[in-house]
Design a protein around this motif. Structure first.
Motif, PDB file in Angstrom:
ATOM      1  N   UNK A 154     111.750 -42.280  79.897  1.00  0.00           N
ATOM      2  CA  UNK A 154     110.528 -41.553  80.251  1.00  0.00           C
ATOM      3  C   UNK A 154     110.680 -40.056  79.992  1.00  0.00           C
ATOM      4  N   UNK A 155     109.692 -39.535  79.239  1.00  0.00           N
ATOM      5  CA  UNK A 155     109.640 -38.113  78.940  1.00  0.00           C
ATOM      6  C   UNK A 155     108.488 -37.452  79.667  1.00  0.00           C
ATOM      7  N   UNK A 156     107.839 -36.513  78.991  1.00  0.00           N
ATOM      8  CA  UNK A 156     106.768 -35.752  79.640  1.00  0.00           C
ATOM      9  C   UNK A 156     105.462 -36.535  79.715  1.00  0.00           C
ATOM     10  N   UNK A 157     105.328 -37.606  78.922  1.00  0.00           N
ATOM     11  CA  UNK A 157     104.098 -38.395  78.908  1.00  0.00           C
ATOM     12  C   UNK A 157     104.451 -39.874  78.804  1.00  0.00           C
ATOM     13  N   UNK A 158     103.627 -40.751  79.390  1.00  0.00           N
ATOM     14  CA  UNK A 158     103.921 -42.189  79.310  1.00  0.00           C
ATOM     15  C   UNK A 158     103.763 -42.757  77.902  1.00  0.00           C
ATOM     16  N   UNK A 159     102.815 -42.222  77.122  1.00  0.00           N
ATOM     17  CA  UNK A 159     102.593 -42.681  75.754  1.00  0.00           C
ATOM     18  C   UNK A 159     102.425 -41.456  74.864  1.00  0.00           C
ATOM     19  N   UNK A 160     103.136 -41.437  73.755  1.00  0.00           N
ATOM     20  CA  UNK A 160     103.005 -40.327  72.812  1.00  0.00           C
ATOM     21  C   UNK A 160     102.717 -40.861  71.422  1.00  0.00           C
ATOM     22  N   UNK A 161     102.107 -40.001  70.585  1.00  0.00           N
ATOM     23  CA  UNK A 161     101.826 -40.367  69.205  1.00  0.00           C
ATOM     24  C   UNK A 161     102.230 -39.207  68.313  1.00  0.00           C
ATOM     25  N   UNK A 162     102.987 -39.519  67.292  1.00  0.00           N
ATOM     26  CA  UNK A 162     103.347 -38.542  66.278  1.00  0.00           C
ATOM     27  C   UNK A 162     102.240 -38.536  65.245  1.00  0.00           C
ATOM     28  N   UNK A 163     101.386 -37.501  65.298  1.00  0.00           N
ATOM     29  CA  UNK A 163     100.258 -37.419  64.379  1.00  0.00           C
ATOM     30  C   UNK A 163     100.752 -37.130  62.964  1.00  0.00           C
ATOM     31  N   UNK A 164     100.024 -37.617  61.984  1.00  0.00           N
ATOM     32  CA  UNK A 164     100.439 -37.487  60.603  1.00  0.00           C
ATOM     33  C   UNK A 164     100.559 -36.029  60.186  1.00  0.00           C
ATOM     34  N   UNK A 165      99.653 -35.192  60.648  1.00  0.00           N
ATOM     35  CA  UNK A 165      99.638 -33.791  60.239  1.00  0.00           C
ATOM     36  C   UNK A 165      99.938 -32.848  61.396  1.00  0.00           C
ATOM     37  N   UNK A 166     100.704 -33.299  62.361  1.00  0.00           N
ATOM     38  CA  UNK A 166     100.975 -32.437  63.503  1.00  0.00           C
ATOM     39  C   UNK A 166     102.178 -32.885  64.287  1.00  0.00           C
ATOM     40  N   UNK A 167     102.360 -32.247  65.429  1.00  0.00           N
ATOM     41  CA  UNK A 167     103.503 -32.546  66.279  1.00  0.00           C
ATOM     42  C   UNK A 167     103.229 -33.773  67.137  1.00  0.00           C
ATOM     43  N   UNK A 168     104.274 -34.272  67.766  1.00  0.00           N
ATOM     44  CA  UNK A 168     104.124 -35.365  68.714  1.00  0.00           C
ATOM     45  C   UNK A 168     103.312 -34.885  69.903  1.00  0.00           C
ATOM     46  N   UNK A 169     102.359 -35.706  70.354  1.00  0.00           N
ATOM     47  CA  UNK A 169     101.491 -35.314  71.459  1.00  0.00           C
ATOM     48  C   UNK A 169     101.186 -36.508  72.336  1.00  0.00           C
ATOM     49  N   UNK A 170     100.810 -36.253  73.599  1.00  0.00           N
ATOM     50  CA  UNK A 170     100.437 -37.369  74.479  1.00  0.00           C
ATOM     51  C   UNK A 170      99.224 -38.111  73.932  1.00  0.00           C
ATOM     52  N   UNK A 171      99.224 -39.423  74.089  1.00  0.00           N
ATOM     53  CA  UNK A 171      98.062 -40.236  73.738  1.00  0.00           C
ATOM     54  C   UNK A 171      97.275 -40.487  75.009  1.00  0.00           C
ATOM     55  N   UNK A 172      96.016 -40.097  74.998  1.00  0.00           N
ATOM     56  CA  UNK A 172      95.190 -40.204  76.197  1.00  0.00           C
ATOM     57  C   UNK A 172      94.964 -41.651  76.594  1.00  0.00           C
ATOM     58  N   UNK A 173      94.980 -41.880  77.908  1.00  0.00           N
ATOM     59  CA  UNK A 173      94.601 -43.174  78.457  1.00  0.00           C
ATOM     60  C   UNK A 173      93.083 -43.258  78.409  1.00  0.00           C
ATOM     61  N   UNK A 174      92.499 -44.336  77.847  1.00  0.00           N
ATOM     62  CA  UNK A 174      91.037 -44.407  77.732  1.00  0.00           C
ATOM     63  C   UNK A 174      90.346 -44.258  79.086  1.00  0.00           C
ATOM     64  N   UNK A 175      89.330 -43.403  79.122  1.00  0.00           N
ATOM     65  CA  UNK A 175      88.475 -43.216  80.293  1.00  0.00           C
ATOM     66  C   UNK A 175      87.064 -43.610  79.905  1.00  0.00           C
ATOM     67  N   UNK A 176      86.545 -44.685  80.488  1.00  0.00           N
ATOM     68  CA  UNK A 176      85.250 -45.177  80.060  1.00  0.00           C
ATOM     69  C   UNK A 176      85.394 -45.860  78.704  1.00  0.00           C
ATOM     70  N   UNK A 177      84.279 -46.179  78.110  1.00  0.00           N
ATOM     71  CA  UNK A 177      84.309 -46.884  76.816  1.00  0.00           C
ATOM     72  C   UNK A 177      83.434 -46.140  75.814  1.00  0.00           C
ATOM     73  N   UNK A 178      84.017 -45.714  74.690  1.00  0.00           N
ATOM     74  CA  UNK A 178      83.182 -45.082  73.662  1.00  0.00           C
ATOM     75  C   UNK A 178      82.206 -46.056  73.027  1.00  0.00           C
ATOM     76  N   UNK A 179      82.517 -47.355  73.104  1.00  0.00           N
ATOM     77  CA  UNK A 179      81.657 -48.394  72.528  1.00  0.00           C
ATOM     78  C   UNK A 179      81.461 -49.500  73.559  1.00  0.00           C
ATOM     79  N   UNK A 180      80.504 -49.372  74.471  1.00  0.00           N
ATOM     80  CA  UNK A 180      80.319 -50.405  75.509  1.00  0.00           C
ATOM     81  C   UNK A 180      79.713 -51.671  74.942  1.00  0.00           C
ATOM     82  N   UNK A 181      79.823 -52.761  75.744  1.00  0.00           N
ATOM     83  CA  UNK A 181      79.222 -54.052  75.439  1.00  0.00           C
ATOM     84  C   UNK A 181      79.687 -54.608  74.106  1.00  0.00           C
ATOM     85  N   UNK A 182      81.016 -54.618  73.904  1.00  0.00           N
ATOM     86  CA  UNK A 182      81.558 -55.140  72.654  1.00  0.00           C
ATOM     87  C   UNK A 182      82.231 -56.481  72.849  1.00  0.00           C
TER      88      UNK A 182
END
Length: 358
Positions: A329-357
């Motif tokens: 365990x580091x500073x965040x539970x889930x991280x993503x190394x972006x293709x054009x950037x540094x490693x960053x925390x991956x947000x836990x989904x809040x709500x649904x960007x696409x409901x009723x799927x």
């Protein structure tokens, strides 16, 4: 008169593949009152279509044979709108979604219940088309529909049709240990392209006019899970179908369960050009978009190459990929190394960007 009531049956549902007459026969409230019309609906419409995969008795409870194995049970509800979408419909989705929950839990799906909540005015031809899809999906996955229920509610109470299921299966050894047992060095894999189902539903619902439409990945995972179990055995730590909340939700659940950091690399994520383009246009992350035939799995260190190679032999999983690793365990539970950037925390989904799927 509401907009729905002013429409012809042919305009009932976006992307509906059923050709309907202006005065097509429709479901009425009387079909749900338990009398003659209810019996006719069940016997002449529902059981007639499901007869190849269904118990034909009308008893209040199904009698199931004792398998001698520990059982697993799941339940789910399906409220997707529109009812039909590229690559599937609410009927096949209800079967596959339930089967997949059992499969990734280590069970062989055996029995299914099917409860229909139908909106008054739904054309019977649409209902029959959906039930035919249920029958095909149940036959493909070798599950038997053993019980069910039908209710009819007034116009506006549901969007055409809601489906509730329960699934029962027998647990097969070895049962995956679960995310609580993840260890540093374990490897993370995704079985196929991300975000297909959510984008397929949204593209039709919002009439985006995109060509070609991205197809849903809705389908059964049991064959893939069963094959991996036979090859990798106890080297599989855990599996999960990435439905609502997408891969990001699964990763956060696993990280919470094991107390480790799950680290993934954006460049390794399989995403189709169609989904990537729509995501960039709308400012969405494919990691947060739902799938219905794609799973995440964690395997012990050193087993990912073999797992990916095996998955890629299965139709629809040719783009399976190792996407990351479990760390202390580091500073965040889930991280993503972006293709054009540094490693960053991956947000836990809040709500649904696409409901009723689903």
């Amino acid at each position: 008169m509401t907009e729905r009531e002013g429409k012809s049956p042919g305009g009932w549902q976006l992307n509906c593949p059923v050709s309907l007459r202006d005065h097509a026969e429709c479901v009425t409230l009387a079909h749900g009152e338990g009398g003659r019309l209810s019996r006719r609906l069940i016997q002449e419409r529902i059981l007639k279509i499901l007869q190849s995969v269904s118990s034909q008795t009308l008893d209040d409870a199904a009698r199931l044979p004792h398998s001698g194995q520990p059982l697993a049970m799941t339940t789910d509800s399906f409220v997707v709108t529109p009812l039909f979408f590229p690559g599937g419909d609410i009927g096949s989705l209800a079967v596959y979604g339930t089967v997949n929950d059992l499969a990734v839990s280590g069970a062989r799906p055996l029995w299914l219940t099917l409860s229909l909540i139908i909106e008054e005015g739904l054309p019977l031809a649409v209902l029959e088309r959906i039930l035919e899809s249920v029958a095909r999906a149940a036959g493909e996955t070798a599950v038997q529909v053993v019980a069910g229920d039908t209710k009819v509610v007034p116009r506006g109470a549901v969007d055409g049709l809601f489906i509730n299921t329960a699934g029962v299966g027998e647990l097969l050894e070895p049962v995956p240990a679960g995310p609580e047992q993840l260890l540093a060095g374990d490897e993370l894999i995704v079985s196929g392209p991300l975000g297909q189902h959510g984008m397929a539903v949204m593209a039709v619902r919002e009439e985006l006019g995109i060509e070609p439409l991205p197809p849903s990945d809705s389908g059964s995972l049991f064959h893939a899970v069963d094959h991996l179990r036979s090859v990798l055995g106890t080297r599989i730590r855990c599996l999960r179908d990435a439905t609502r909340g997408g891969a990001a939700a699964v990763l956060h659940e696993w990280a919470e369960a094991c107390g480790m950091t799950l680290s993934i690399e954006e460049r390794t994520l399989p995403v189709t050009p169609e989904v990537r383009g729509i995501s960039e246009l709308l400012g969405l992350d494919p990691l947060h978009i739902a799938n219905e035939g794609t799973m995440l799995l964690a395997v012990e260190q050193g087993a990912a190459a073999e797992a990916v190679a095996q998955l890629q032999t299965i139709p629809g999983m040719e783009r399976a990929s190792r996407i990351g690793v479990v760390r202390e365990r580091g500073v965040a539970p889930v991280t993503v190394q972006r293709t054009l950037g540094a490693e960053q925390p991956l947000a836990d989904p809040l709500g649904s960007p696409l409901p009723r799927i689903c």
